[in-house]
Design an enzyme around this catalytic site. Structure first.
Site, PDB file in Angstrom:
ATOM      1  N   ARG A 143       0.829  -1.214   0.000  1.00  0.00           N
ATOM      2  CA  ARG A 143       0.000   0.000   0.000  1.00  0.00           C
ATOM      3  C   ARG A 143       0.861   1.260   0.000  1.00  0.00           C
ATOM      4  NH1 ARG A 143      -3.897   2.493   4.396  1.00  0.00           N
ATOM      5  NH2 ARG A 143      -5.330   3.647   3.025  1.00  0.00           N
TER       6      ARG A 143
ATOM      7  N   ASN B  94      -3.703   8.740   4.393  1.00  0.00           N
ATOM      8  CA  ASN B  94      -2.415   8.242   4.832  1.00  0.00           C
ATOM      9  C   ASN B  94      -2.376   7.916   6.316  1.00  0.00           C
ATOM     10  OD1 ASN B  94      -0.686   8.412   2.517  1.00  0.00           O
ATOM     11  ND2 ASN B  94       0.906   8.893   4.015  1.00  0.00           N
TER      12      ASN B  94
HETATM   13  C1  HEM Z   1      -8.549   1.699  -6.449  1.00  0.00           C
HETATM   14  C2  HEM Z   1      -8.680   2.478  -5.432  1.00  0.00           C
HETATM   15  C3  HEM Z   1      -8.317   2.108  -4.019  1.00  0.00           C
HETATM   16  C4  HEM Z   1      -9.021   2.452  -2.922  1.00  0.00           C
HETATM   17  C5  HEM Z   1     -10.297   3.281  -2.874  1.00  0.00           C
HETATM   18  C6  HEM Z   1      -8.341   1.885  -1.793  1.00  0.00           C
HETATM   19  C7  HEM Z   1      -8.738   2.046  -0.483  1.00  0.00           C
HETATM   20  C8  HEM Z   1      -8.167   1.414   0.595  1.00  0.00           C
HETATM   21  C9  HEM Z   1      -8.605   1.556   1.948  1.00  0.00           C
HETATM   22  C10 HEM Z   1      -9.725   2.478   2.422  1.00  0.00           C
HETATM   23  C11 HEM Z   1      -7.853   0.730   2.711  1.00  0.00           C
HETATM   24  C12 HEM Z   1      -7.978   0.494   4.211  1.00  0.00           C
HETATM   25  C13 HEM Z   1      -7.385   1.617   5.016  1.00  0.00           C
HETATM   26  C14 HEM Z   1      -7.726   1.418   6.467  1.00  0.00           C
HETATM   27  O1  HEM Z   1      -8.872   1.714   6.825  1.00  0.00           O
HETATM   28  O2  HEM Z   1      -6.869   0.932   7.238  1.00  0.00           O
HETATM   29  C15 HEM Z   1      -6.932   0.060   1.830  1.00  0.00           C
HETATM   30  C16 HEM Z   1      -6.019  -0.877   2.242  1.00  0.00           C
HETATM   31  C17 HEM Z   1      -5.115  -1.469   1.396  1.00  0.00           C
HETATM   32  N1  HEM Z   1      -4.922  -1.190   0.066  1.00  0.00           N
HETATM   33 FE1  HEM Z   1      -6.109  -0.052  -1.077  1.00  0.00          FE
HETATM   34  N2  HEM Z   1      -7.246   1.198  -2.226  1.00  0.00           N
HETATM   35  C18 HEM Z   1      -7.187   1.302  -3.582  1.00  0.00           C
HETATM   36  C19 HEM Z   1      -6.214   0.784  -4.400  1.00  0.00           C
HETATM   37  C20 HEM Z   1      -5.164   0.016  -3.965  1.00  0.00           C
HETATM   38  C21 HEM Z   1      -4.060  -0.423  -4.800  1.00  0.00           C
HETATM   39  C22 HEM Z   1      -3.857  -0.034  -6.253  1.00  0.00           C
HETATM   40  C23 HEM Z   1      -3.260  -1.202  -4.017  1.00  0.00           C
HETATM   41  C24 HEM Z   1      -1.991  -1.914  -4.401  1.00  0.00           C
HETATM   42  C25 HEM Z   1      -1.789  -2.444  -5.576  1.00  0.00           C
HETATM   43  C26 HEM Z   1      -3.872  -1.255  -2.715  1.00  0.00           C
HETATM   44  C27 HEM Z   1      -3.388  -1.994  -1.670  1.00  0.00           C
HETATM   45  C28 HEM Z   1      -3.920  -1.982  -0.392  1.00  0.00           C
HETATM   46  C29 HEM Z   1      -3.452  -2.854   0.668  1.00  0.00           C
HETATM   47  C30 HEM Z   1      -2.387  -3.925   0.541  1.00  0.00           C
HETATM   48  C31 HEM Z   1      -4.191  -2.515   1.803  1.00  0.00           C
HETATM   49  C32 HEM Z   1      -4.042  -3.121   3.202  1.00  0.00           C
HETATM   50  C33 HEM Z   1      -3.029  -2.294   3.976  1.00  0.00           C
HETATM   51  C34 HEM Z   1      -2.664  -2.836   5.327  1.00  0.00           C
HETATM   52  O3  HEM Z   1      -3.045  -3.954   5.683  1.00  0.00           O
HETATM   53  O4  HEM Z   1      -1.950  -2.119   6.047  1.00  0.00           O
HETATM   54  N3  HEM Z   1      -4.997  -0.495  -2.709  1.00  0.00           N
HETATM   55  N4  HEM Z   1      -7.129   0.506   0.547  1.00  0.00           N
HETATM   56  C1  NAG Z   2      -1.560   8.304  12.152  1.00  0.00           C
HETATM   57  C2  NAG Z   2      -0.597   7.484  11.404  1.00  0.00           C
HETATM   58  O1  NAG Z   2      -0.664   6.280  11.429  1.00  0.00           O
HETATM   59  N1  NAG Z   2       0.275   8.133  10.666  1.00  0.00           N
HETATM   60  C3  NAG Z   2       1.376   7.489  10.017  1.00  0.00           C
HETATM   61  C4  NAG Z   2       1.781   8.357   8.885  1.00  0.00           C
HETATM   62  O2  NAG Z   2       3.110   8.216   8.590  1.00  0.00           O
HETATM   63  C5  NAG Z   2       4.043   8.202   9.657  1.00  0.00           C
HETATM   64  C6  NAG Z   2       5.425   8.126   9.109  1.00  0.00           C
HETATM   65  O3  NAG Z   2       6.335   8.461  10.040  1.00  0.00           O
HETATM   66  C7  NAG Z   2       3.765   7.035  10.501  1.00  0.00           C
HETATM   67  O4  NAG Z   2       4.730   6.918  11.522  1.00  0.00           O
HETATM   68  C8  NAG Z   2       2.428   7.209  11.080  1.00  0.00           C
HETATM   69  O5  NAG Z   2       2.050   6.074  11.780  1.00  0.00           O
END
Ligand code: HEM
Ligand code: NAG
Ligand code: NAG
Ligand code: NAG
Ligand code: NAG
Ligand code: NAG
Ligand code: NAG
Ligand code: NAG
Length: 352
Positions: free
Chosen positions: A73, A105
């Protein structure tokens, strides 16, 4: 490493064609490579770069496979906002709000930033300050896919690190929200030259990782999204008893930590977590692409690799643009640069 897509079926073909496989694989499966990036960029500057990163990530992921999702991500956010220039890594606390302070972010994992800085230290210890943070992020994302069970593939290298933050507004304007429908995704990503197949393939990144409740409780409260499977919705309500719950849940209920095509099977069963996911199956323009990936994982992998190589080249800096950061969290000019070099035991630095 050889410059080709190396997931199973292509690998078999490539090894048969020996001399001509390179061009064949390139023509079929690789988008255009921008000037200044190359498949062999660090071959002499830092020959062990990719093995240093892959070996270290193997260790990280044995400890916590969830970090693979965090790193994947991170690369997506870096590339979509102001290009793949490492700007997402800049620590905004000293220099005012950057990408890190913008809402999309806030849920990036703090550990992902630490892993990138740790990889940077290892790579620079081995080779000197010749490898950019943006290339390290791109390689780490690629390895996260592979080490989670996905395809292995080469990415072109030679990105340089940006000198400026992306603004909060630029971040909001470039990362679509999870409430976006397919029309919005096709329009927003279309501006970056992604077609419908790319959009569906890239969304497959959601085959690993987690989300916070607040990213999807709009589909549960006050009224339940009728397109969502009822049992799935009830379970989500258990995880997120109120719209503002701080809990998290997995993005792909069938195989949450494996990079596979099950995300598309989820969508066909109306178990996609975000509107942006589920609407890909509702919308007639993308429905068949979802089905195609759900029934053929090789096809998904092929299209995902293509779209990822495309994404990894968005507005990159190359040549003498930008810099090679000594610390991924800060511009060199904000650093006691010589101090940090001496601390890490380098004698000379080849590029400023
Ligand atoms: C197309 C539009 C996209 C939207 C609207 C979107 C939105 C989101 C959102 C809302 C989350 C969860 C954030 C949270 O609440 O913690 C998320 C997680 C994630 N997204 Fe997307 N995303 C998009 C595209 C992508 C793309 C292109 C990738 C990579 C190729 C990606 C990879 C991921 C991954 C791996 C997570 C999990 C992150 C984690 O476990 O820390 N996303 N995304
Ligand atoms: C609130 C939060 O999770 N912010 C992240 C944004 O990026 C910084 C990079 O230093 C992370 O440490 C934070 O956790
Ligand atoms: C950012 O966007 C907000 C709302 O759209 C606007 O009011 C503000 O002027 C923008 N800021 C900058 C620096 O462009
Ligand atoms: C998709 O979302 C846009 C806003 O981003 C909205 O104007 C449009 O009506 C929506 N389309 C459908 C079919 O829901
Ligand atoms: C978080 O989700 C888990 C798993 O669904 C659930 O058992 C737990 O009760 C939830 N925690 C809170 C505080 O809601
Ligand atoms: C969360 O929402 C509930 C009602 O939905 C409300 O009572 C509570 O004050 C909210 N908590 C926070 C921290 O916003
Ligand atoms: C699945 O996709 C691959 C890659 O495009 C293709 O070679 C193969 O023929 C497809 N398999 C089926 C059963 O359609
Ligand atoms: C890297 O930069 C960040 C942000 O300025 C700073 O907090 C951190 O201490 C620096 N790390 C090193 C090893 O110098």
């Amino acid at each position: 490493m050889a410059s080709s897509i190396t997931f199973t079926n292509v690998l078999v073909i490539s090894s048969l064609l020996v001399g001509s496989w390179f061009c064949a694989a390139m023509a079929q499966s690789t988008p255009p490579i921008v000037n200044g990036l190359s498949w062999t960029f660090y071959q002499s500057l830092c020959p062990n770069l990719e093995s240093i990163i892959r070996n270290q990530l193997r260790i990280e992921f044995q400890n916590d496979i969830g970090q693979a999702a965090g790193l994947l991500r991170l690369h997506f956010h870096d590339c979509f906002v102001q290009g793949c220039d490492g700007s997402v890594l800049l620590d905004g606390s000293a220099s005012g709000p950057g990408e890190q302070q913008a809402p999309p972010n806030l849920s990036l994992r703090a550990r992902a930033f630490q892993i990138i800085n740790d990889l940077r230290r290892r790579v620079h210890n081995a080779c000197g300050r010749v490898v950019s943070c943006s290339d390290i992020v791109a390689i780490a994302a690629r390895d996260s896919v592979f080490l989670s069970g996905g395809p292995d593939y080469d990415i072109p290298l030679g990105r340089r690190d940006g000198l400026s933050f992306a603004t909060r507004n630029a971040t909001l304007a470039n990362l679509p929200p999870p409430t976006a429908n397919t029309t919005r995704l096709l329009t927003d990503l279309g501006r970056k030259n992604f077609d419908a197949t790319d959009v569906v393939a890239l969304s497959g990144g959601h085959t690993i990782g987690i989300s916070h409740c607040t990213s999807f409780t709009g589909r549960l409260y006050p009224t339940q999204d009728p397109t969502m499977d009822k049992t799935f919705a009830n379970n989500l309500k258990g995880t997120c008893p109120t719209a503002n719950s701080t809990n998290t849940t997995v993005l792909d209920i069938r195989s949450p930590n494996v990079f596979d095509n099950k995300y598309y099977v989820d969508l066909m069963n109306r178990q996609g977590l975000f509107t942006s996911d589920q609407d890909l199956y509702t919308d007639r323009r993308t429905r068949d692409i979802v089905t195609g990936f759900a029934v053929n994982q090789s096809l998904f992998f092929e299209k995902f690799v293509f779209a990822m190589i495309k994404m990894s080249q968005l507005s990159v800096l190359t040549g003498t643009q930008g810099e090679i950061r000594a610390n991924c969290s800060a511009r060199n000019t904000n650093n006691n640069y010589l101090g940090s070099v001496v601390d890490e035991g380098f004698e000379a630095v080849s590029q400023l």
